[in-house]
Design a protein around this motif. Structure first.
Motif: not given
Length: 587
Positions: A377, A380, A400-401, A403-404, A407-408, A485, A537
């Motif tokens: 992080w 990030s 971080r981006k 990961y987001q 995940k979605k 995306r 993570s």
């Protein structure tokens, strides 16, 4: 049994009061609901008034039976052969060369039949209790033997010098007696040896099952070094591109399947990666197969190529490929002897090529970002600030981006996958029954179910039919236009490196070992995986990567630990002296 000819009989059944009649072979009416047989027989129309005629049949029993009423005499192994044939044909449509079916799988299956004493030997197991046509004769004279072509002459050579023994004479076939016919047509099994096969437990024999047909296919793919991994094979099965669930529906109508055959060929569970992999090794060992063709650096199964493929799949920067290649070289997992499968070697090594490639990527992510819920992080924040100031330059990779977005995307993918599995209809279009007595009842129930499904489908709102997607090696398309995306393939890793002299080294100099203490040699597993012992993570990475291959997270964690053991030999030896736990070590 002809329901059409019994329609004119409209009396109610004395047992259940139903009006649903059929005809027995003796011409008597029976109730299809409760199977009550009456003494009333079907009347024969008089032909006395018609000149120059004669009665051709007095009752139902003397009429010529329908074409498929009795069916073929067939063995269980012929059923598995038919499944293998259609699976090989499906692989052919996926782009696999025709030699996989015509040469490799052909020879593997022929060798299995000999090793299991079902064919190509002096005393096949089928003739131990009764005189019957030998398997070779059955296959050569059946209508579909010419189409299958999986079994041929007994003196055909196998690949790499292995041959089927040909020092025997094919015995002349014996005509099946009436007693044998009645035994074969018993209520226990539609196949000749279904009962014997289900009860057969001979030591040292690998018994054929429907899941093991996939093990045969993967062995053939591995021999040919095709561009299909085991996880790809199982995913194609799941997507319906390769027959597996209810594969018995592909049998010809003449192959009657009921009774014990149901337990042999009916499958109501999805294939498991670990089970198919284990079966593949068992079959290869049982067949005494020679050393497989070498997996060199140019082969699709080499970790350098698979790592590139999975980096694209999980939307990571292309620059990571150079680091994965370094890990492969330092650990020695890219060597030919390590990658090549040799079933008869004393110290045989088996490689899960797809799992190993993803494990290498996990190790590289730990080397770069540590994955301790802290450092990744921090990096990030730096990447986000840099990207804001240098919008025209090549963007830095923002963990971080990533990961987001991942995940979605994976949550949506997993939800669709779980819904598809929940809605899957396990019942086959070809009903299975335990005996001929149950056949009319089973077919009637099946007809009722189909009618109810049609009625319910009319009540609910019509949903658009989703077209079945064609097979693909990739499950995601990150470069697809019209989506929000972000594609990270072209992002830079400059934010996690520092320049030292003429070379770049990672800012992070720490690393924590996924496993501090490996299990003993007598354990079935190398290590254990408890989520609570690891960072969020790391858990996230393992979860999405393992879902990609449809494997358990513990399997991927185990592979990561084995690679770390090779990469940090000295550090692992030092850490092993300490108490268990994922303590950090300096690289």
């Amino acid at each position: 049994m002809d329901l059409e000819e019994a329609k004119e009989f409209r009396e109610r059944c004395s047992q259940c009061a139903a009006v649903s009649w059929g005809l027995t072979d003796e011409g008597k009416y029976y109730c299809t609901s409760c199977h009550n047989v009456t003494e009333i027989s079907k009347e024969v129309i008089s032909t006395a008034a018609i000149p120059n005629t004669k009665i051709n049949a007095i009752n139902r029993g003397l009429k010529k039976k329908r074409k498929f009423e009795k069916g073929w005499d067939w063995y269980v192994c012929e059923g598995f052969q038919y499944i293998l044939y259609h699976q090989a044909e499906a692989l052919k449509t996926l782009g696999v060369g025709p030699e996989l079916k015509d040469e490799v799988l052909h020879n593997f299956w022929k060798r299995y039949l000999q090793k299991s004493k079902q064919a190509y030997c002096k005393n096949p197991v089928h003739t131990t209790r009764r005189k019957a046509k030998v398997l070779e004769d059955n296959l050569c004279h059946s209508d579909w033997a010419s189409e299958l072509e999986l079994l041929s002459e007994a003196d055909g050579p196998l690949e790499s010098g292995t041959e089927v023994q040909s020092d025997f004479e094919i015995p002349t076939h014996f005509p099946i007696t009436k007693a044998a016919q009645s035994e074969a047509a018993s209520v226990c099994s539609g196949s000749l040896d279904g009962v014997e096969y289900s009860e057969r437990k001979e030591k040292g024999i690998v018994k054929m099952t429907v899941p093991r047909t996939l093990a045969f296919c993967y062995l053939s793919l591995l021999w040919q070094r095709e561009t299909i991994t085991l996880s790809d094979l199982l995913r194609f099965v799941e997507e319906g591109h390769i027959p597996y669930i209810n594969a018995f529906q592909l049998f010809p109508e003449e192959m009657k399947l009921y009774g014990r055959d149901k337990g042999i060929f009916a499958i109501e569970s999805w294939p498991n990666y670990e089970e198919i992999y284990k079966s593949m090794i068992e079959i290869a060992t049982f067949l005494d197969l020679p050393r497989f063709p070498e997996v060199t650096e140019g082969c699709y199964l080499h970790p350098n190529i698979l790592c590139m493929k999975y980096l694209l799949e999980v939307n990571l920067p292309d620059e990571m490929h150079g680091l994965t290649c370094q890990v492969v070289k330092m650990t020695g997992i890219g060597e030919v002897d390590f990658l090549t499968f040799d079933p008869i070697a004393k110290m045989k090594k088996t490689v899960k090529y797809d799992v190993q490639a993803l494990a290498v990527i996990v190790v590289v992510l730990k080397l770069l970002f540590l994955l301790d819920d802290n450092l990744e992080w921090s990096y990030s924040d730096l990447a986000e600030a840099y990207n804001e100031e240098h919008k025209k330059d090549k963007p830095w990779f923002d963990f971080r981006k990533w990961y987001q977005i991942m995940k979605k995307t994976f949550d949506e993918k997993k939800q669709k996958w779980e819904e598809a599995r929940a809605k899957y209809v396990w019942k086959s279009e070809r009903p299975l029954y335990h005996s001929h007595i149950d056949k009319p009842v089973v077919y009637k129930r099946r007809e009722m179910v189909v009618n109810l499904q049609k009625q319910f489908s009319m009540l609910v709102d019509p949903t658009p039919v989703v077209e079945k997607k064609g097979p693909s090696s990739f499950q995601f398309n990150w470069t697809e236009e019209g989506t929000d995306r972000t594609c990270f393939h072209g992002h830079s890793l400059q934010g996690v490196f520092i320049k030292k002299g003429h070379s770049l080294i990672t800012k992070n100099s720490l690393y924590w070992l996924s496993t501090q203490k490996f299990c003993k040699s007598y354990c079935k597993h190398v290590t254990t995986y408890e989520e609570s012992n690891f960072s969020l993570s790391y858990q996230f990475i393992l979860n999405i990567f393992s879902f990609l291959l449809r494997i358990k997270t513990s399997v991927l964690h185990e592979e990561v630990s084995l690679i770390e053991k090779k990469l940090f030999k000295k550090k692992y030896s030092e850490a092993k002296k300490n108490s268990s736990g994922s303590k950090k070590v300096r690289r």
